[in-house]
Write a protein that holds these residues in place. Structure first.
Motif, PDB file in Angstrom:
ATOM      1  N   GLU A  24       3.873   1.275 -12.570  1.00  9.26           N
ATOM      2  CA  GLU A  24       2.696   1.523 -13.387  1.00  9.26           C
ATOM      3  C   GLU A  24       1.430   1.010 -12.706  1.00  9.26           C
ATOM      4  OE1 GLU A  24       2.016  -0.705 -17.165  1.00  9.26           O
ATOM      5  OE2 GLU A  24       2.395   1.269 -18.042  1.00  9.26           O
ATOM      6  N   LEU A  25       1.558  -0.118 -11.963  1.00  8.94           N
ATOM      7  CA  LEU A  25       0.401  -0.758 -11.347  1.00  8.94           C
ATOM      8  C   LEU A  25       0.871  -1.621 -10.195  1.00  8.94           C
ATOM      9  CD1 LEU A  25      -2.685  -1.601 -11.563  1.00  8.94           C
ATOM     10  CD2 LEU A  25      -1.888  -3.478 -12.975  1.00  8.94           C
ATOM     11  N   VAL A  26       0.074  -1.696  -9.131  1.00  9.99           N
ATOM     12  CA  VAL A  26       0.337  -2.585  -7.997  1.00  9.99           C
ATOM     13  C   VAL A  26      -0.864  -3.499  -7.839  1.00  9.99           C
ATOM     14  CG1 VAL A  26       0.859  -2.769  -5.547  1.00  9.99           C
ATOM     15  CG2 VAL A  26       1.759  -0.855  -6.858  1.00  9.99           C
ATOM     16  N   SER A  38      10.059   5.052  -8.468  1.00 10.61           N
ATOM     17  CA  SER A  38      11.154   4.352  -9.146  1.00 10.61           C
ATOM     18  C   SER A  38      11.297   2.927  -8.607  1.00 10.61           C
ATOM     19  CB  SER A  38      12.467   5.109  -8.956  1.00 10.61           C
ATOM     20  OG  SER A  38      12.892   5.005  -7.621  1.00 10.61           O
ATOM     21  N   ALA A  39      11.903   2.065  -9.419  1.00  8.66           N
ATOM     22  CA  ALA A  39      12.133   0.674  -9.015  1.00  8.66           C
ATOM     23  C   ALA A  39      13.056   0.615  -7.801  1.00  8.66           C
ATOM     24  CB  ALA A  39      12.716  -0.116 -10.170  1.00  8.66           C
ATOM     25  N   ALA A  40      14.031   1.521  -7.743  1.00  9.79           N
ATOM     26  CA  ALA A  40      14.954   1.548  -6.602  1.00  9.79           C
ATOM     27  C   ALA A  40      14.210   1.889  -5.312  1.00  9.79           C
ATOM     28  CB  ALA A  40      16.064   2.562  -6.850  1.00  9.79           C
ATOM     29  N   GLU A  41      13.252   2.803  -5.385  1.00  8.98           N
ATOM     30  CA  GLU A  41      12.468   3.172  -4.210  1.00  8.98           C
ATOM     31  C   GLU A  41      11.585   2.003  -3.765  1.00  8.98           C
ATOM     32  OE1 GLU A  41      10.994   5.459  -1.060  1.00  8.98           O
ATOM     33  OE2 GLU A  41      12.768   5.692  -2.319  1.00  8.98           O
ATOM     34  N   VAL A  42      11.024   1.269  -4.724  1.00  7.31           N
ATOM     35  CA  VAL A  42      10.212   0.087  -4.390  1.00  7.31           C
ATOM     36  C   VAL A  42      11.066  -0.935  -3.656  1.00  7.31           C
ATOM     37  CG1 VAL A  42       8.943  -1.867  -5.353  1.00  7.31           C
ATOM     38  CG2 VAL A  42       8.593   0.416  -6.301  1.00  7.31           C
ATOM     39  N   ARG A  43      12.257  -1.200  -4.171  1.00  7.17           N
ATOM     40  CA  ARG A  43      13.153  -2.168  -3.529  1.00  7.17           C
ATOM     41  C   ARG A  43      13.610  -1.674  -2.147  1.00  7.17           C
ATOM     42  NH1 ARG A  43      14.505  -3.096  -9.068  1.00  7.17           N
ATOM     43  NH2 ARG A  43      14.272  -5.302  -9.571  1.00  7.17           N
ATOM     44  N   ARG A  44      13.781  -0.383  -1.988  1.00  6.47           N
ATOM     45  CA  ARG A  44      14.174   0.159  -0.691  1.00  6.47           C
ATOM     46  C   ARG A  44      13.055  -0.021   0.335  1.00  6.47           C
ATOM     47  NH1 ARG A  44      13.578   4.241   2.493  1.00  6.47           N
ATOM     48  NH2 ARG A  44      12.277   5.514   1.161  1.00  6.47           N
ATOM     49  N   ALA A  99       0.824  -1.207   0.000  1.00  2.00           N
ATOM     50  CA  ALA A  99       0.000   0.000   0.000  1.00  2.00           C
ATOM     51  C   ALA A  99       0.862   1.264   0.000  1.00  2.00           C
ATOM     52  CB  ALA A  99      -0.925   0.001   1.209  1.00  2.00           C
ATOM     53  N   SER A 100       2.128   1.136   0.378  1.00  4.93           N
ATOM     54  CA  SER A 100       3.014   2.297   0.393  1.00  4.93           C
ATOM     55  C   SER A 100       3.611   2.598  -0.983  1.00  4.93           C
ATOM     56  CB  SER A 100       4.145   2.082   1.399  1.00  4.93           C
ATOM     57  OG  SER A 100       4.990   1.036   0.962  1.00  4.93           O
ATOM     58  N   ILE A 101       3.362   1.715  -1.949  1.00  3.47           N
ATOM     59  CA  ILE A 101       3.899   1.903  -3.293  1.00  3.47           C
ATOM     60  C   ILE A 101       2.891   2.705  -4.119  1.00  3.47           C
ATOM     61  CG2 ILE A 101       4.778   0.728  -5.341  1.00  3.47           C
ATOM     62  CD1 ILE A 101       6.389   0.295  -2.723  1.00  3.47           C
ATOM     63  N   GLN A 102       3.396   3.734  -4.810  1.00  2.52           N
ATOM     64  CA  GLN A 102       2.528   4.611  -5.603  1.00  2.52           C
ATOM     65  C   GLN A 102       2.990   4.631  -7.052  1.00  2.52           C
ATOM     66  OE1 GLN A 102       2.838   8.350  -3.600  1.00  2.52           O
ATOM     67  NE2 GLN A 102       1.879   7.608  -1.745  1.00  2.52           N
TER      68      GLN A 102
END
Length: 145
Positions: A142-144, A97-103, A90-93
């Motif tokens: 793009e989508l979660v 960036s992919a790096a932020e998702v992995r972080r 839910a914190s992913i928007q």
């Protein structure tokens, strides 16, 4: 690595060995119970033995200790190769960036190339324990799911 006894083919249907064993012990119990109806006095001991065989076979087939929640025999997530991730999908928007998702979520359990379906630059990051998939296009969310 697959075990030969993990599934059996009976009449064209693949069944796990547990179902075959459960079927066999249920059938022997039903036969003895049916015979006992017609000869109740002589067959009481056979019915008792049949019931014990039925119970033992059923508990063995369905691993009663794991059904009761015995932690000593159940496999935990670390032995099954499932990684525990911190954070929440839910914190992913969008446009993150992919790096932020992995972080935020850590390394994904699986990364799938999705170029055939969505075009070049499409990747899906799958987090099994969080039960979500993050669809990236050109390294942006793009989508979660």
């Amino acid at each position: 690595m697959t075990n030969i006894l993990s599934t059996m083919q009976i009449a064209g249907v693949h069944l796990p060995w547990q179902m075959v064993l459960a079927g066999v012990v249920a059938a022997q119990f039903a036969i003895i119970a049916l015979i006992t109806v017609f000869a109740p006095i002589r067959m009481r001991k056979a019915l008792a033995v049949s019931t014990a065989v039925f119970a033992a076979g059923w508990l063995f087939a369905f691993d009663a200790s794991s059904l009761m929640g015995n932690k000593a025999t159940t496999a935990d997530a670390s032995t099954m190769g499932v990684t525990k991730h911190q954070g929440s999908c839910a914190s992913i928007q969008n446009d993150m960036s992919a790096a932020e998702v992995r972080r935020r979520l850590g390394q994904p359990d699986e990364t799938r190339n999705d170029e055939i379906v969505r075009g070049p630059g499409s990747v899906v990051l799958i987090y099994r324990d969080l039960r979500c998939a993050v669809h990236l296009f050109d390294e942006k969310v793009e989508l979660v799911d």
